[in-house]
Write a protein that holds these residues in place. Structure first.
Motif, PDB file in Angstrom:
ATOM      1  N   MET A 341       0.807  -1.213   0.000  1.00  0.00           N
ATOM      2  CA  MET A 341       0.000   0.000   0.000  1.00  0.00           C
ATOM      3  C   MET A 341       0.844   1.269   0.000  1.00  0.00           C
ATOM      4  O   MET A 341       0.316   2.369   0.088  1.00  0.00           O
ATOM      5  CB  MET A 341      -0.916   0.022   1.222  1.00  0.00           C
ATOM      6  CG  MET A 341      -1.980  -1.052   1.233  1.00  0.00           C
ATOM      7  SD  MET A 341      -3.185  -0.851  -0.092  1.00  0.00           S
ATOM      8  CE  MET A 341      -3.910   0.708   0.378  1.00  0.00           C
ATOM      9  N   CYS A 342       2.137   1.155  -0.080  1.00  0.00           N
ATOM     10  CA  CYS A 342       3.030   2.306   0.019  1.00  0.00           C
ATOM     11  C   CYS A 342       3.296   2.902  -1.359  1.00  0.00           C
ATOM     12  O   CYS A 342       3.482   2.184  -2.341  1.00  0.00           O
ATOM     13  CB  CYS A 342       4.357   1.892   0.649  1.00  0.00           C
ATOM     14  SG  CYS A 342       4.183   0.998   2.225  1.00  0.00           S
ATOM     15  N   SER A 343       3.290   4.238  -1.434  1.00  0.00           N
ATOM     16  CA  SER A 343       3.543   4.921  -2.702  1.00  0.00           C
ATOM     17  C   SER A 343       4.061   6.313  -2.396  1.00  0.00           C
ATOM     18  O   SER A 343       4.152   6.729  -1.239  1.00  0.00           O
ATOM     19  CB  SER A 343       2.261   5.005  -3.534  1.00  0.00           C
ATOM     20  OG  SER A 343       1.297   5.835  -2.890  1.00  0.00           O
ATOM     21  N   ALA A 344       4.388   7.057  -3.437  1.00  0.00           N
ATOM     22  CA  ALA A 344       4.883   8.421  -3.243  1.00  0.00           C
ATOM     23  C   ALA A 344       3.825   9.298  -2.589  1.00  0.00           C
ATOM     24  O   ALA A 344       4.149  10.184  -1.790  1.00  0.00           O
ATOM     25  CB  ALA A 344       5.307   9.008  -4.587  1.00  0.00           C
ATOM     26  N   GLN A 345       2.537   9.066  -2.914  1.00  0.00           N
ATOM     27  CA  GLN A 345       1.474   9.873  -2.316  1.00  0.00           C
ATOM     28  C   GLN A 345       1.042   9.329  -0.961  1.00  0.00           C
ATOM     29  O   GLN A 345       0.643  10.086  -0.082  1.00  0.00           O
ATOM     30  CB  GLN A 345       0.261   9.934  -3.246  1.00  0.00           C
ATOM     31  CG  GLN A 345      -0.874  10.795  -2.681  1.00  0.00           C
ATOM     32  CD  GLN A 345      -2.014  10.993  -3.647  1.00  0.00           C
ATOM     33  OE1 GLN A 345      -1.904  10.664  -4.832  1.00  0.00           O
ATOM     34  NE2 GLN A 345      -3.123  11.534  -3.161  1.00  0.00           N
ATOM     35  N   TYR A 530      -6.058   9.049   3.238  1.00  0.00           N
ATOM     36  CA  TYR A 530      -4.716   8.473   3.311  1.00  0.00           C
ATOM     37  C   TYR A 530      -4.711   7.040   3.833  1.00  0.00           C
ATOM     38  O   TYR A 530      -4.004   6.180   3.316  1.00  0.00           O
ATOM     39  CB  TYR A 530      -3.835   9.356   4.193  1.00  0.00           C
ATOM     40  CG  TYR A 530      -2.480   8.770   4.516  1.00  0.00           C
ATOM     41  CD1 TYR A 530      -1.593   8.414   3.498  1.00  0.00           C
ATOM     42  CD2 TYR A 530      -2.090   8.573   5.828  1.00  0.00           C
ATOM     43  CE1 TYR A 530      -0.351   7.880   3.797  1.00  0.00           C
ATOM     44  CE2 TYR A 530      -0.847   8.042   6.136  1.00  0.00           C
ATOM     45  CZ  TYR A 530       0.016   7.698   5.114  1.00  0.00           C
ATOM     46  OH  TYR A 530       1.244   7.169   5.410  1.00  0.00           O
ATOM     47  N   SER A 531      -5.505   6.761   4.831  1.00  0.00           N
ATOM     48  CA  SER A 531      -5.409   5.454   5.481  1.00  0.00           C
ATOM     49  C   SER A 531      -5.716   4.303   4.535  1.00  0.00           C
ATOM     50  O   SER A 531      -5.210   3.205   4.717  1.00  0.00           O
ATOM     51  CB  SER A 531      -6.346   5.386   6.678  1.00  0.00           C
ATOM     52  OG  SER A 531      -7.676   5.452   6.263  1.00  0.00           O
ATOM     53  N   THR A 532      -6.546   4.536   3.548  1.00  0.00           N
ATOM     54  CA  THR A 532      -6.893   3.455   2.612  1.00  0.00           C
ATOM     55  C   THR A 532      -6.308   3.691   1.226  1.00  0.00           C
ATOM     56  O   THR A 532      -6.763   3.097   0.251  1.00  0.00           O
ATOM     57  CB  THR A 532      -8.422   3.323   2.503  1.00  0.00           C
ATOM     58  OG1 THR A 532      -8.983   4.568   2.083  1.00  0.00           O
ATOM     59  CG2 THR A 532      -9.022   2.931   3.838  1.00  0.00           C
ATOM     60  N   GLY A 533      -5.327   4.551   1.139  1.00  0.00           N
ATOM     61  CA  GLY A 533      -4.703   4.783  -0.154  1.00  0.00           C
ATOM     62  C   GLY A 533      -5.661   5.325  -1.184  1.00  0.00           C
ATOM     63  O   GLY A 533      -5.593   4.954  -2.357  1.00  0.00           O
TER      64      GLY A 533
END
Length: 926
Positions: A341-345, A530-533
């Motif tokens: 779930m990790c990304s630049a945003q 943010y919490s759920t992308g």
């Protein structure tokens, strides 16, 4: 934010369990809450003895009596938009106000003198001698309005909750009086039999606290109950965050209020500005000089103390404080982690697969949390909001700075957080003078299966909206209070507004600062993305969804529909029914409409002033009225039409209906108020007992949302012939006119009032097993969970929202004595699981027995309830024992674990508990 499933479901039960007796009938007076070992990590329901079912008949009695000259005279004097809301327990005003003006004109007298002179002039209405009242508080808000709180006392002991509050405008006009004072306060209540320490022990046992904190306290108060004033101890137990009143003679719990505002289960985590956000997502250098001294060695500022509460013991243990990275500097760069779930945003701040990985960003997160808390403190302090020290804000010099626990419980499972310390954030707010506690948790590993919400692994304290949401719980719980300063946000509607205000204030600030974009297009403000992308699963719809917005951007839910929510969607947004986060979306979207219409500065002022002007435990309509009154205070009433239009469009128009703040099925209306001098009409009719065909006496007929005194009485009680009459009603259509009381099930009609007198007759069905109609629970077995709002009495309380839950160690029965001998035509049972249990705890096999004398019993019905019988009342097949019945015994013989495809032992609630929501008995007197 999120809680464990049992806590979440139990919190859902509390929405319906307002005012339930904690001790079962026939068990004698309670001494302390019984240990409830089968409820894991419980969140006991809020409870108030002033709302016991024993007081249910008080309102009907009050309505049946001819209004006193004082009440009639005041209603006439205040005009068509006057409010004279009489408290059914005290018989004194809960609120006296006008929506189209103030109670008195301008004056140069001191504010206290103005209030006392008014109380003296109307002493027969308020039932108190102003000379006996002690001024407990007089603070002046930033608009110049004085908010005075007068305490009643028995000797030196203050009366809990039922004092008088008066609001005086800058020009000396008396805006309103609220509070429900107690008539005829005695000279003495005798000596306490318990000590303060014993009361604290009782309170801790009631909520299963295992320890104490330095902030725990106990003081004597006089508690109003249906039986009169009782000497008690007001206690604060801050390990779990509860305020109690414990009877000083018997140890019975008279009042319980959770001071903690939790977010809901997996679909309720709060986020907004975050690492990687398009605006405000990059670390930048700032000065902490406004909040920390240059020589600071820990994160202890003027408004917040932040530490890492890794073991969740609410204390800063060695190694949990965060010091500077170098002298005079708290510079901790963010270390990014990788994962699904990790990304630049959406940047991750720990790895849920690696023990102690949260250590890498621990200091950064704590510093971030202090910054967010401090920034928002200053924002709320400034005009036009004005959450000042006098208003009850949080500052170290007053001894109540926010105790912010970051990474709460991160090391409760060998370097990981256990299941009780993930996906959560909360704020426990005690009365002014005692520090609140903010707890911020870790997000766990990402879920990627279709039926589970995805989560970005991070710390809830890293993001502005999460912190601002929790901080605003402190604002609302310090402003919507009784005369003693205790928060009154206890009911389904007020609790929902608490969540809504937290969303609204957070996004109001972020949008104003350019950190969130809101144009005229609907559906841009996705709450906590943010919490759920970016999956938009924390709220069901964006904050800026207008009524009728397209489903593509404002999807809503299947039960409430798409587009912006209206008042009629209350209780329908969540699939679980009334739920504070889901229902709060109605209020939050309405306030966003108000902000769009009036601008953020005026809206911030009106919304905040309305909290200060609110009556206790407000409904949405109470707060609508408070905002209208606030406009008269702040802007001379220049925006009344615009405010009415905003609320009317959201279904909170003049003819909207709600019983009170505990009503989970209000009726919406889209009308603005009738013009001054509009014509009025009347209705009359007869109420008939369905079973006997005879007149039904003592049944209250009320206009929901109006019978509190707004624009007149709008209520009557049937006489011995079943007749009633209500006069002086504005012409129009009223969608929630109800007939109920004395054991009769509520019947609701839509009534149109015309210039010609109308006849509205009713046929009501009496539930002879209802405690409100005189039935009594005379025997039961199994564990008693009355303190959780699910004791055996809840099976006969005429509510489909509460129920009986007990252990499933064997057959479990209740015996009900009917108020007379009855020829029974029907017995109905709702066997559904409740009290936080899953559906497997619903009753399966059952038996119903009847008796004329409580000794000789006949099996009247037996059988099995299955999944199709849940969530409804089911008529059981009666085969015998239906005439001359005086006693009914209902036995739960088994659960529905097998119906769920399971077996015991197993991970099913039905392996431990067996539940039934309601048992009703119908027929005619023998």
């Amino acid at each position: 934010m999120k809680t464990d499933l049992r806590r979440t479901l139990l919190a859902g039960v509390s929405v319906f369990a307002v005012g339930l007796v904690p001790a079962a009938a026939g068990t004698g007076p309670a001494t302390a809450a019984p240990a409830a070992s089968h409820r894991v990590n419980p969140a006991p329901d809020n409870y108030d003895a002033r709302h016991d079912p024993a007081t249910a008949g008080t309102r009907a009695t009050l309505l049946a009596a001819k209004p006193s000259a004082a009440v009639s005279g005041m209603r006439a004097a205040l005009g068509q938009q006057g409010i004279v809301d009489i408290d059914s327990l005290t018989g004194t005003p809960r609120q006296v106000a006008r929506l189209d003006g103030f109670l008195t004109g301008p004056s140069r007298k001191p504010a206290e003198r103005i209030a006392r002179d008014y109380l003296k002039a109307h002493a027969d209405l308020f039932g108190v001698d102003p000379a006996t009242l002690k001024l407990g508080r007089d603070y002046r808000d930033i608009e110049g309005t004085h908010h005075l709180s007068f305490l009643q006392q028995v000797g030196d002991v203050p009366v809990f909750g039922n004092g008088i509050r008066a609001d005086v405008a800058k020009d000396g006009s008396l805006i309103q009086v609220t509070g429900s004072p107690v008539r005829q306060v005695p000279a003495d209540l005798g000596a306490a039999k318990l000590t303060g320490g014993q009361a604290l022990d009782t309170a801790r046992k009631d909520v299963q606290e295992t320890g104490s904190t330095a902030r725990d306290s106990a003081k004597l108060v006089a508690m109003p109950t249906a039986g009169g004033l009782r000497l008690g101890y007001q206690t604060l137990t801050m390990q779990t965050g509860y305020l109690h009143v414990v009877d000083a003679a018997t140890g019975r719990i008279l009042y319980r209020q959770s001071l903690v505002d939790h977010e809901a289960g997996p679909d309720a985590l709060v986020w907004d500005n975050y690492p990687g956000a398009p605006a405000g997502g990059k670390q930048r250098r700032v000065s902490l000089g406004r909040w920390l001294s240059p020589a600071a060695t820990t994160l202890r500022g003027n408004s917040t103390h932040v530490f890492s509460d890794l073991n969740d013991n609410d204390a800063a243990d060695p190694g949990e404080e965060v010091g500077p990275s170098s002298p005079g500097r708290f510079v901790y760069p963010l270390k990014q982690f990788t994962g699904p779930m990790c990304s630049a945003q959406f940047q991750c701040t720990w790895d849920p697969a690696v023990a102690y990985s949260w250590q890498d960003n621990r200091a950064m997160a704590a510093t971030q949390l202090l910054y967010f808390n401090s920034v928002f403190h200053d924002h709320l302090l400034a005009a036009p909001i004005g959450f000042t020290r006098a208003a009850g804000n949080f500052e170290a010099r007053d001894g109540d700075q926010v105790e912010a626990n970051d990474l709460d419980g991160a090391n409760t499972d060998n370097g990981f957080p256990d299941a009780n310390h993930v996906d959560n954030a909360n704020m426990a707010t005690p009365p002014d003078g005692t520090p609140p506690t903010m707890q911020m948790y870790l997000q766990p590993a990402a879920n990627t299966t279709p039926d589970e919400d995805p989560w970005v692994p991070s710390d809830t304290g890293n993001e502005a909206s999460s912190v601002y949401h929790e901080y605003t719980h402190g604002l609302s719980n310090r402003l919507v209070v009784d005369a003693s300063g205790v928060s009154t946000l206890n009911g389904p509607q007020s609790g929902a507004m608490g969540e809504a205000w937290s969303d609204w204030y957070a996004y109001d600030y972020l949008q104003k600062e350019g950190l969130e974009k809101d144009t005229r297009a609907p559906g841009e403000l996705v709450v906590f993305e943010y919490s759920t992308g970016g999956a938009n699963t924390i709220r069901t719809a964006p904050l800026d969804c207008a009524v009728g917005a397209p489903a593509a951007v404002c999807p809503g839910t299947a039960t409430a529909g798409s587009g912006g929510y209206t008042y009629g969607d209350f209780g329908k947004i969540s699939r679980r029914g009334a739920e504070v986060h889901a229902d709060g979306e109605i209020w939050a979207q309405t306030l966003w409409d108000l902000r769009t219409k009036l601008g953020y500065r005026l809206s911030e002022s009106l919304v905040t002033r309305a909290m200060e002007l609110s009556p206790a435990d407000p409904s949405y309509l109470d707060m609508r009225n408070a905002i209208l009154i606030a406009d008269r205070v702040v802007a001379g009433g220049r925006h009344q039409k615009d405010i009415w239009k905003v609320f009317a469009k959201r279904g909170m128009g003049f003819f909207a209906a709600t019983v009170d703040g505990s009503d989970t099925a209000p009726i919406e209306d889209f009308s603005t108020p009738p013009a001054p001098g509009s014509a009025r009409g009347s209705i009359a009719g007869t109420v008939t007992d369905q079973g006997s065909g005879q007149p039904a006496a003592g049944v209250a007929v009320t206009f929901g949302g109006h019978s509190s005194g707004f624009a007149g009485s709008y209520a009557a009680v049937t006489d011995a012939k079943g007749h009633y009459e209500i006069k002086n009603i504005f012409l129009g259509t009223y969608p929630k006119v109800a007939a109920s009381g004395a054991g009769y099930e509520r019947q609701v009609k839509t009534v149109t009032v015309t210039a010609k007198p109308s006849t509205v007759d009713w046929t009501v069905r009496r539930d002879w097993a209802a405690s409100q109609g005189g039935a009594q629970l005379v025997d039961f077995n199994g564990d008693d969970y009355s303190d959780f709002g699910c004791g055996p009495n809840q099976a006969i309380d005429m509510s489909q929202g509460t129920g009986w839950s007990t252990d499933a160690a064997g057959p479990r029965f209740i015996t009900v004595q009917l108020p007379g001998a009855i020829d029974v035509s029907s017995i109905e049972v709702n066997p559904t699981g409740n009290c936080g249990d899953d559906p497997s705890a619903s009753t399966g096999d059952y038996r119903v027995e009847t008796s004329p004398d409580g000794t000789a019993w006949t099996v009247a019905a037996s059988g099995h309830f299955g999944p199709a019988d849940r969530d409804r009342a089911n008529a059981v097949p009666l085969t015998a024992g239906t005439t001359g019945v005086r006693f009914v015994r209902y036995t739960m013989l088994g659960t529905q674990v097998a119906d769920e495809g399971g077996s015991c032992p197993g991970d099913y609630s039905g392996c431990s508990y067996v539940d039934t929501v309601e048992v009703g008995v119908y027929g005619a007197s023998a």
